[in-house]
Design a protein around this motif. Structure first.
Motif, PDB file in Angstrom:
ATOM      1  N   LEU A  38       5.162  24.224  60.740  1.00  0.00           N
ATOM      2  CA  LEU A  38       3.989  23.569  60.158  1.00  0.00           C
ATOM      3  C   LEU A  38       2.715  24.356  60.447  1.00  0.00           C
ATOM      4  N   ASP A  39       2.613  24.898  61.653  1.00  0.00           N
ATOM      5  CA  ASP A  39       1.437  25.700  61.990  1.00  0.00           C
ATOM      6  C   ASP A  39       1.330  26.912  61.063  1.00  0.00           C
ATOM      7  N   GLU A  40       2.453  27.611  60.869  1.00  0.00           N
ATOM      8  CA  GLU A  40       2.460  28.786  59.991  1.00  0.00           C
ATOM      9  C   GLU A  40       2.118  28.391  58.556  1.00  0.00           C
ATOM     10  N   LEU A  41       2.674  27.276  58.097  1.00  0.00           N
ATOM     11  CA  LEU A  41       2.443  26.819  56.727  1.00  0.00           C
ATOM     12  C   LEU A  41       0.963  26.503  56.495  1.00  0.00           C
ATOM     13  N   ILE A  42       0.358  25.782  57.429  1.00  0.00           N
ATOM     14  CA  ILE A  42      -1.041  25.374  57.274  1.00  0.00           C
ATOM     15  C   ILE A  42      -1.962  26.589  57.301  1.00  0.00           C
ATOM     16  N   GLN A  43      -1.751  27.484  58.268  1.00  0.00           N
ATOM     17  CA  GLN A  43      -2.619  28.661  58.385  1.00  0.00           C
ATOM     18  C   GLN A  43      -2.474  29.574  57.165  1.00  0.00           C
ATOM     19  N   ARG A  44      -1.257  29.735  56.690  1.00  0.00           N
ATOM     20  CA  ARG A  44      -1.039  30.603  55.528  1.00  0.00           C
ATOM     21  C   ARG A  44      -1.581  29.952  54.259  1.00  0.00           C
ATOM     22  N   ALA A  45      -1.416  28.642  54.155  1.00  0.00           N
ATOM     23  CA  ALA A  45      -1.952  27.929  53.002  1.00  0.00           C
ATOM     24  C   ALA A  45      -3.470  28.059  52.958  1.00  0.00           C
ATOM     25  N   GLY A  46      -4.116  27.914  54.120  1.00  0.00           N
ATOM     26  CA  GLY A  46      -5.562  28.061  54.185  1.00  0.00           C
ATOM     27  C   GLY A  46      -6.009  29.462  53.805  1.00  0.00           C
ATOM     28  N   ARG A  47      -5.249  30.449  54.258  1.00  0.00           N
ATOM     29  CA  ARG A  47      -5.561  31.843  53.932  1.00  0.00           C
ATOM     30  C   ARG A  47      -5.456  32.081  52.433  1.00  0.00           C
ATOM     31  N   ARG A  48      -4.572  31.328  51.756  1.00  0.00           N
ATOM     32  CA  ARG A  48      -4.378  31.493  50.323  1.00  0.00           C
ATOM     33  C   ARG A  48      -5.329  30.627  49.494  1.00  0.00           C
ATOM     34  N   GLY A  49      -6.242  29.925  50.154  1.00  0.00           N
ATOM     35  CA  GLY A  49      -7.257  29.183  49.426  1.00  0.00           C
ATOM     36  C   GLY A  49      -7.005  27.694  49.265  1.00  0.00           C
ATOM     37  N   LEU A  50      -5.925  27.159  49.839  1.00  0.00           N
ATOM     38  CA  LEU A  50      -5.696  25.720  49.741  1.00  0.00           C
ATOM     39  C   LEU A  50      -6.692  24.967  50.603  1.00  0.00           C
ATOM     40  N   LYS A  51      -7.122  23.784  50.117  1.00  0.00           N
ATOM     41  CA  LYS A  51      -8.144  23.006  50.806  1.00  0.00           C
ATOM     42  C   LYS A  51      -7.631  21.678  51.357  1.00  0.00           C
ATOM     43  N   GLU A  52      -6.525  21.188  50.793  1.00  0.00           N
ATOM     44  CA  GLU A  52      -5.971  19.916  51.271  1.00  0.00           C
ATOM     45  C   GLU A  52      -4.449  20.009  51.331  1.00  0.00           C
ATOM     46  N   LEU A  53      -3.893  19.405  52.360  1.00  0.00           N
ATOM     47  CA  LEU A  53      -2.445  19.352  52.525  1.00  0.00           C
ATOM     48  C   LEU A  53      -2.080  17.911  52.857  1.00  0.00           C
ATOM     49  N   VAL A  54      -1.252  17.295  52.029  1.00  0.00           N
ATOM     50  CA  VAL A  54      -0.867  15.903  52.241  1.00  0.00           C
ATOM     51  C   VAL A  54       0.604  15.872  52.648  1.00  0.00           C
ATOM     52  N   ILE A  55       0.876  15.221  53.770  1.00  0.00           N
ATOM     53  CA  ILE A  55       2.210  15.266  54.386  1.00  0.00           C
ATOM     54  C   ILE A  55       2.846  13.889  54.356  1.00  0.00           C
ATOM     55  N   GLY A  56       4.110  13.860  53.961  1.00  0.00           N
ATOM     56  CA  GLY A  56       4.895  12.635  54.054  1.00  0.00           C
ATOM     57  C   GLY A  56       6.120  12.884  54.896  1.00  0.00           C
ATOM     58  N   MET A  57       6.434  11.981  55.812  1.00  0.00           N
ATOM     59  CA  MET A  57       7.627  12.157  56.657  1.00  0.00           C
ATOM     60  C   MET A  57       8.085  10.790  57.148  1.00  0.00           C
TER      61      MET A  57
ATOM     62  N   GLY B  10      -2.417  23.037  41.106  1.00  0.00           N
ATOM     63  CA  GLY B  10      -2.096  22.911  42.524  1.00  0.00           C
ATOM     64  C   GLY B  10      -2.526  24.092  43.365  1.00  0.00           C
ATOM     65  N   GLU B  11      -3.615  24.754  42.977  1.00  0.00           N
ATOM     66  CA  GLU B  11      -4.125  25.884  43.764  1.00  0.00           C
ATOM     67  C   GLU B  11      -4.878  25.418  45.001  1.00  0.00           C
ATOM     68  N   ARG B  12      -5.339  24.172  45.000  1.00  0.00           N
ATOM     69  CA  ARG B  12      -6.192  23.686  46.086  1.00  0.00           C
ATOM     70  C   ARG B  12      -5.555  22.586  46.926  1.00  0.00           C
ATOM     71  N   VAL B  13      -4.602  21.864  46.348  1.00  0.00           N
ATOM     72  CA  VAL B  13      -3.993  20.739  47.079  1.00  0.00           C
ATOM     73  C   VAL B  13      -2.470  20.889  47.045  1.00  0.00           C
ATOM     74  N   LEU B  14      -1.838  20.723  48.211  1.00  0.00           N
ATOM     75  CA  LEU B  14      -0.391  20.944  48.348  1.00  0.00           C
ATOM     76  C   LEU B  14       0.284  19.705  48.923  1.00  0.00           C
ATOM     77  N   ALA B  15       1.441  19.358  48.374  1.00  0.00           N
ATOM     78  CA  ALA B  15       2.278  18.288  48.932  1.00  0.00           C
ATOM     79  C   ALA B  15       3.345  18.893  49.832  1.00  0.00           C
ATOM     80  N   LEU B  16       3.488  18.299  51.021  1.00  0.00           N
ATOM     81  CA  LEU B  16       4.539  18.701  51.961  1.00  0.00           C
ATOM     82  C   LEU B  16       5.341  17.460  52.320  1.00  0.00           C
ATOM     83  N   LEU B  17       6.629  17.486  52.023  1.00  0.00           N
ATOM     84  CA  LEU B  17       7.499  16.350  52.349  1.00  0.00           C
ATOM     85  C   LEU B  17       8.530  16.783  53.391  1.00  0.00           C
ATOM     86  N   ILE B  18       8.622  16.003  54.462  1.00  0.00           N
ATOM     87  CA  ILE B  18       9.565  16.289  55.547  1.00  0.00           C
ATOM     88  C   ILE B  18      10.654  15.226  55.505  1.00  0.00           C
TER      89      ILE B  18
END
Length: 441
Positions: free
Chosen positions: A180-199, A289-297
């Motif tokens: 998750l740490d790698e995903l968030i940091q890389r997503a931010g580097r690629r320009g994403l602004k919001e990440l919504v997580i469901g688990m 979806g360039e700015r907001v990403l869905a992450l489902l666990i």
């Protein structure tokens, strides 16, 4: 096309005759190309994915050079590598070493079911070009060890201080935190602004503390029944159902994280998160979806067994409901409450097979190999961002304690838990590996 791959015919300057490959050599060359393709299709079945090695890996005849009529005498012969991302000519011995390292190590890639050639070629280039391993320096390795230490430390503290209390611990799958740490940091580097997580429940407290930054004292207060009254009135639920939101600093700027409340059970949060993401994308005028990403666990048995998973996947590419591709992470602890043998759990080889209906690539990875987990994470996120389609990371791990710490798992799974209790933690294994490399003392 085959002749061109094998050898372009060339005309002799002296005789004017065309030189072609002898029939026997051409047959051998074709066999080498078939062998390479076999690893792309079925190498995942021989990959080292299960940390517990519960069952023998199956024999896959297609992966044996002899199946393609290649012998020991051919190992040092030079062949064209075809579409393999490698030098154009290599010895058979070198080719086999490369495809085994790429497709049969700690990463198992399923992508040959995809019918869009550009997507397949993109994945091949990434996996074969890097041989399934990430570029990561000594500082990055020490950071992974730190994350594993944080994940394990929290769980051990809770297990010692609040004995027998339900918490649905992450122990056995601590590598989720570094994923998750790698995903968030890389997503931010690629320009994403919001990440919504469901688990669901498993690992939620660890994610809240070590990823979203919820103060540990608040979680301890919930265990001790002295949480703030106002918070109890708002949430009205147990600690492993609660959501949270926060802002995380990344190289590309602040990323807002929102973890959805999940007071129901298992996978029912999936369409709720997708709806939230779609609304956020519309608010930001972000149709792709360039700015907001869905992450489902997910859990492995829930992913295979819950109909809402298929229903959500079925909407993933529709015009009215698409969110530009979801990253799915499966905490695959290889046991559904009390059922662990695949023959009793499902009718498919993997718990992820339902995702093939939308041609999502699936990256199975050994949870006890942190660097392979990082590679799978980068690969999955970049695929999603490139093609705006769903992608699956199957994080193969185990569950160190019972379903909710209040039950004794060895009653129903004695052999599995005999292996688990004799196995060092992922942190311990990775620390030993870094010590042997000289990265840490």
């Amino acid at each position: 096309n085959f002749v061109r791959l094998v050898r372009e015919p060339k005309t002799s300057a002296f005789t004017g005759t065309v030189e072609r490959m002898a029939p026997t050599a051409a047959e051998k060359q074709a066999a080498v190309l078939r062998l390479i393709n076999a690893y792309r299709y079925r190498g995942h079945q021989r990959a080292d994915l299960d940390p517990l090695h519960l069952r023998e890996r199956p024999e896959v005849p297609d992966l044996d050079p002899a199946y393609h009529h290649l012998t020991e005498a051919d190992l040092d012969e030079t062949f064209h590598t075809g579409s393999l991302y490698a030098p154009s000519r290599m010895t058979l011995r070198e080719i086999i070493a490369l495809i085994q390292e790429t497709y049969c190590s700690s990463l198992g890639a399923e992508y040959m079911h995809i019918t869009i050639t550009a997507e397949k070629r993109w994945i091949q280039k990434r996996i074969e070009g890097y041989r399934g391993r990430p570029e990561i320096d000594a500082e990055g390795k020490r950071w992974l060890l730190l994350l594993l230490t944080a994940a394990e430390g929290l769980e051990k503290h809770l297990h010692t201080k609040y004995v027998g209390q339900k918490r649905f611990s992450l122990e056995g799958c601590e590598s989720l935190i570094l994923l998750l740490d790698e995903l968030i940091q890389r997503a931010g580097r690629r320009g994403l602004k919001e990440l919504v997580i469901g688990m669901a429940h498993r690992g939620r407290l660890n994610v809240l503390t070590n990823i979203l930054g919820k103060p540990p004292q608040e979680i301890f207060a919930e265990f001790e029944g002295r949480a703030a009254t106002k918070a109890n009135m708002i949430a009205g639920d147990v600690k492993y159902h609660m959501g949270f939101s926060t802002d995380i600093d990344t190289p590309g700027g602040i990323v807002h994280l929102a973890l959805g409340f999940n007071p129901s059970h298992l996978e029912i949060i999936d369409p709720v998160i997708e709806g939230s993401v779609r609304a956020r994308q519309q608010r930001r005028k972000d149709p792709t979806g360039e700015r907001v990403l869905a992450l489902l666990i997910h859990g492995d048995s829930a992913f295979a067994g819950q109909g809402v998973v298929m229903e959500t996947l079925n909407l993933s590419q529709t015009r009215g409901f698409s969110t530009g591709g979801t990253v799915h992470v499966i905490i695959n602890n290889q046991i559904g409450f009390t059922t662990s043998h695949p023959l009793d759990t499902r009718s498919t080889l993997y718990c992820t097979d339902v995702a093939k209906m939308v041609q999502a690539p699936v990256f199975h990875v050994n949870g006890d190999d942190p660097e392979a987990v990082v590679f799978a994470t980068r690969l999955a996120l970049d695929f999603r961002n490139q093609f705006h389609k769903d992608v699956i990371i199957d994080l193969v791990c185990y569950r160190r304690h019972g379903h909710n710490e209040a039950d004794e798992p060895a009653v129903t799974q004695p052999m599995m838990y005999k292996k688990i209790r004799s196995r060092p933690t992922a942190r311990s294994l990775y620390a030993d590996r870094l010590i042997s490399e000289g990265t840490v003392t």
